[in-house]
Each structure stands twice: as structure tokens, then as C-alpha cells.
Motif scaffolding. Sequence first.
Motif, short mmCIF file in Angstrom:
data_model
loop_
_atom_site.label_atom_id
_atom_site.label_comp_id
_atom_site.label_asym_id
_atom_site.label_seq_id
_atom_site.Cartn_x
_atom_site.Cartn_y
_atom_site.Cartn_z
N SER A 45 0.82 55.17 25.45
CA SER A 45 1.34 53.98 24.80
C SER A 45 2.04 53.11 25.83
O SER A 45 2.54 53.60 26.84
CB SER A 45 2.30 54.32 23.66
OG SER A 45 3.52 54.83 24.15
N LEU A 46 2.01 51.81 25.58
CA LEU A 46 2.69 50.84 26.45
C LEU A 46 3.04 49.66 25.57
O LEU A 46 2.16 48.93 25.11
CB LEU A 46 1.78 50.43 27.61
CG LEU A 46 2.36 49.48 28.65
CD1 LEU A 46 3.67 50.00 29.22
CD2 LEU A 46 1.37 49.26 29.78
N VAL A 47 4.32 49.51 25.29
CA VAL A 47 4.78 48.46 24.38
C VAL A 47 5.99 47.77 24.98
O VAL A 47 6.81 48.41 25.63
CB VAL A 47 5.08 49.04 22.97
CG1 VAL A 47 6.22 50.03 23.00
CG2 VAL A 47 5.35 47.94 21.96
N CYS A 75 -5.15 44.79 30.50
CA CYS A 75 -5.40 43.87 29.39
C CYS A 75 -5.68 42.49 29.95
O CYS A 75 -5.39 42.22 31.12
CB CYS A 75 -4.21 43.84 28.43
SG CYS A 75 -2.67 43.27 29.18
N SER A 92 2.00 44.40 22.79
CA SER A 92 1.24 45.54 23.30
C SER A 92 -0.23 45.14 23.36
O SER A 92 -0.58 43.98 23.19
CB SER A 92 1.43 46.78 22.41
OG SER A 92 0.79 46.60 21.17
N ILE A 101 -3.21 40.72 24.98
CA ILE A 101 -1.92 41.22 24.50
C ILE A 101 -1.74 40.75 23.06
O ILE A 101 -2.04 39.60 22.74
CB ILE A 101 -0.77 40.72 25.40
CG1 ILE A 101 -0.90 41.30 26.80
CG2 ILE A 101 0.58 41.06 24.78
CD1 ILE A 101 0.10 40.75 27.81
N ALA A 107 1.31 44.08 16.56
CA ALA A 107 1.45 44.81 17.83
C ALA A 107 1.55 46.29 17.50
O ALA A 107 2.29 46.70 16.61
CB ALA A 107 2.69 44.35 18.57
N PRO A 109 2.24 50.21 18.91
CA PRO A 109 2.87 50.88 20.04
C PRO A 109 1.98 51.92 20.72
O PRO A 109 2.21 52.25 21.86
CB PRO A 109 4.09 51.55 19.43
CG PRO A 109 3.77 51.70 17.99
CD PRO A 109 2.84 50.58 17.63
N THR A 110 0.97 52.42 20.04
CA THR A 110 0.11 53.42 20.68
C THR A 110 -1.25 52.80 21.00
O THR A 110 -1.72 51.91 20.30
CB THR A 110 -0.10 54.65 19.78
OG1 THR A 110 -0.67 54.22 18.55
CG2 THR A 110 1.20 55.38 19.54
N LEU A 111 -1.86 53.27 22.05
CA LEU A 111 -3.16 52.76 22.45
C LEU A 111 -4.26 53.42 21.65
O LEU A 111 -4.23 54.63 21.43
CB LEU A 111 -3.38 53.02 23.94
CG LEU A 111 -2.37 52.39 24.90
CD1 LEU A 111 -2.66 52.81 26.33
CD2 LEU A 111 -2.38 50.88 24.78
N TRP A 136 9.84 47.05 28.77
CA TRP A 136 8.61 47.80 28.57
C TRP A 136 8.91 49.28 28.41
O TRP A 136 9.74 49.83 29.12
CB TRP A 136 7.67 47.61 29.76
CG TRP A 136 7.11 46.24 29.87
CD1 TRP A 136 7.54 45.22 30.67
CD2 TRP A 136 6.02 45.71 29.11
NE1 TRP A 136 6.77 44.10 30.48
CE2 TRP A 136 5.83 44.37 29.52
CE3 TRP A 136 5.18 46.24 28.13
CZ2 TRP A 136 4.83 43.55 28.99
CZ3 TRP A 136 4.19 45.43 27.60
CH2 TRP A 136 4.03 44.10 28.03
N LEU A 138 6.73 52.92 28.29
CA LEU A 138 5.44 53.56 28.55
C LEU A 138 5.58 55.04 28.26
O LEU A 138 6.61 55.64 28.59
CB LEU A 138 5.07 53.33 30.02
CG LEU A 138 3.81 53.98 30.57
CD1 LEU A 138 3.20 53.05 31.63
CD2 LEU A 138 4.07 55.32 31.18
#
Length: 152
Positions: A45-47, A75, A92, A101, A107, A109-111, A136, A138
Motif C-alpha cells: 500500500s502507498l497512500v 503511477c 493513492s 493518482i 482513494a 489505501p491498498t494496491l 505518505w 507505505l
Amino acid sequence: MSTIIQGDQLRTLLLGTRVEKAYPTIAVETKTLFTVAGGKVLITSLVGEVTTAITVAGTTKLQANPTTGTTGDLCAATDLGTTDTPAGDLISFQGLKGDSIVFGVGATPTLKQPIAVNTGTIEQVTATGADGGITWVLTYIPLDNGATVTAA
């Protein structure tokens, strides 16, 4: 009723280790957010949370810049400021190649697709127009023994 497992323990089990980096004053630059050391990791995840409103039109993207190999976009470059992004909004992306994005409502939080990256850095590239601030967060799972991610 007692709690057997705490929230942070559950997050670690599901998403891996958490790392946070504040970027309080966005500028037109390539800003190193995270450093990947010791081998490959899987970003789960990357938010970002907007901490100061983004109000100036400008493009922002995230990229992985390995120590050896080719720099690659995580992205697509996205304009976060033409339609103001207020403080408190989450931003995210899905993890799919070429995704923009996503900010505000929607948005995630998890990919949808975790991303493998090698030793190097994770960077925010702000090419044009800049204001506001983002913190951020991660999460990652090491793919190689001893691999870590730290805030830059």
C-alpha cells in the motif's frame, strides 16, 4: 471483552511493515520519500494524506529509482491542484501500470496489484506547479531476507 490482537499487529499481518514520510512543503523537484535497502520488497500500500491544501495546477507522480536498472513510474503524472485538493484528502493509486493518482473520495489505501521494487529509492516527482503538503504512508513485505524500507 479482551483484545487478543491489536490494530497495528493486524495491519502488519495483512500489509507488512509501515513506514511514514512527511513532505510538508511540496516544490518543483524530485523528492526522495523512501529508501529501499538490502534487496527487493513488495509494496502492498502507498497512500498520502494532504496536510496542506494543494491549490496550484501542476503534475505529480511517484517513481521507483533503483540503484541498478531503469527508473520506472509507479503511477501516471496527475494534476492535483487545478481542482483544489483540500487538507485531509487521501491520495493513492491502484498499482496498475499507467494508473493516475486518485484523490478525495475513491482513494484506496491498498494496491489492487502490489508492486515489487529493488534496492534504491521511491520518489515524488513534481514537474510543474507546486504547493501544499503530503504525508505518505507505505507498507511493504520483504521479498529478500534483510530487505527494508526507511523514510528518506
